[in-house]
Write a protein that holds these residues in place. Sequence first.
Motif, PDB file in Angstrom:
ATOM      1  N   GLY A 111       0.820  -1.211   0.000  1.00 14.97           N
ATOM      2  CA  GLY A 111       0.000   0.000   0.000  1.00 14.97           C
ATOM      3  C   GLY A 111       0.849   1.254   0.000  1.00 14.97           C
ATOM      4  N   THR A 112       1.905   1.229   0.816  1.00 18.71           N
ATOM      5  CA  THR A 112       2.785   2.393   0.900  1.00 18.71           C
ATOM      6  C   THR A 112       3.481   2.626  -0.442  1.00 18.71           C
ATOM      7  N   ASN A 149       2.413   6.170  -7.082  1.00 16.94           N
ATOM      8  CA  ASN A 149       1.376   6.642  -7.996  1.00 16.94           C
ATOM      9  C   ASN A 149       1.406   8.154  -8.205  1.00 16.94           C
ATOM     10  N   GLN A 150       1.874   8.887  -7.221  1.00 13.97           N
ATOM     11  CA  GLN A 150       1.930  10.351  -7.364  1.00 13.97           C
ATOM     12  C   GLN A 150       2.894  10.751  -8.482  1.00 13.97           C
ATOM     13  N   MET A 174      -1.581  -3.406  -5.191  1.00 10.79           N
ATOM     14  CA  MET A 174      -2.667  -2.955  -4.302  1.00 10.79           C
ATOM     15  C   MET A 174      -3.673  -4.062  -4.040  1.00 10.79           C
ATOM     16  N   LEU A 188       4.110   8.840 -10.766  1.00  9.95           N
ATOM     17  CA  LEU A 188       3.679   8.199 -12.020  1.00  9.95           C
ATOM     18  C   LEU A 188       2.631   9.053 -12.717  1.00  9.95           C
ATOM     19  N   CYS A 223       2.512   1.677  -3.401  1.00 15.34           N
ATOM     20  CA  CYS A 223       1.540   2.129  -4.410  1.00 15.34           C
ATOM     21  C   CYS A 223       1.267   3.614  -4.258  1.00 15.34           C
ATOM     22  N   HIS A 224       0.980   4.015  -3.031  1.00 15.15           N
ATOM     23  CA  HIS A 224       0.625   5.408  -2.813  1.00 15.15           C
ATOM     24  C   HIS A 224       1.763   6.334  -3.185  1.00 15.15           C
TER      25      HIS A 224
END
Lengths: 222, 129
Positions: free
Chosen positions: A145-146, A152-153, A197, A155, A148-149
């Motif tokens: 989760g960490t 994703n920013q 995720m 990206l 991904c978060h």
Amino acid sequence: MTLCNKVMVVDDSRVNLKIIDLILRRAGYETVLVADSGSVLKAVRDSDPCLILLDIDMPGLSGLEICRQLKESDDCSHIPVIFVTGNTDDATIKKAFALGGRDYVRKPVNEVELLARMLAVSVQLELTERLKYEEKMSGILELAGTICHEFNQPLQVILGSAELLLQKLPVGATGRTLAETIVNQTCKLGEINRKLMNITTYEHKLYIGNSRIVDLEKASTR
Amino acid sequence: MKKRVLIVDDEKEIRDLFRRVLESAGYEVETAASGEEALEIIEKKKFPLLLFDLNMPGMDGIELCKRVRTLLPISIIFAITGYASLFHLHDCRQAGFDDYFIKPVSIKTLLDEVEIASKKIDRWLDRTN
């Protein structure tokens, strides 16, 4: 539930060893019999049992001393010990538990009692393993989760910027293919992140040599 | 006529990107770095289209959406999140979001959806006038 199968029995009395061996094999266990108290640690390392039935009063090393050594060793401390003893005074039993024994069975051994206590310890062991697995899963999910978060920013910024660049570059312009590659690869990274995720199980596969990595295709529900 | 859009995201690079994308498509864009700042802006101006990040320090996007939904009932609010597991579609719909995007979202997809939303708002306004 995968319960313990290979059991080590330690007793200086050959008769006791034979009786317990018979009981265990009849119940479907594989046995490793050790009569010499001085060779227990080596035998444990060689045979890797999932449970040890340990006599207390033996010439040479006592069962209590063997238990202490087992619990102090890095590679054997996880193996549960059930004491099998004729010596059931309060002080001995208290010490047996203090040294890490999971349970004790009185001599002469009662077949039903012995198997019931072994099963109870075995179930306890399995539940502990399951808890460890759950903790591992929880750690993986938090980490996923960490990642991904946090990923994703940037990206999003890379993908959006490359798409804007593409809009400005006419067909055939220098750099257009590169911008398209950035868009495609960023979309791929986004897809990997979505799989991360959606990890729901701890599935892994061989990587290089003996090292293992999470198998994203199997671990992810996506 | 292109509409006014409010973008709320705690990441400056994301705010700048979406501003650039929407402004280049003719929208009038304002940005806020937090839910609290967004509410201050909404008190002064009305926005028919709003894009909220979900995971922000202070007031999160879900709470912000619940509050904005009562202030701006004739509006379309999109959630854009980098962490889908934290908030699910169910939570987003319950909070009043009209749609939900997971970063990285293609700007073409985003622009298409904003355009559709803009037309929907026009239809709503036609009926109320």
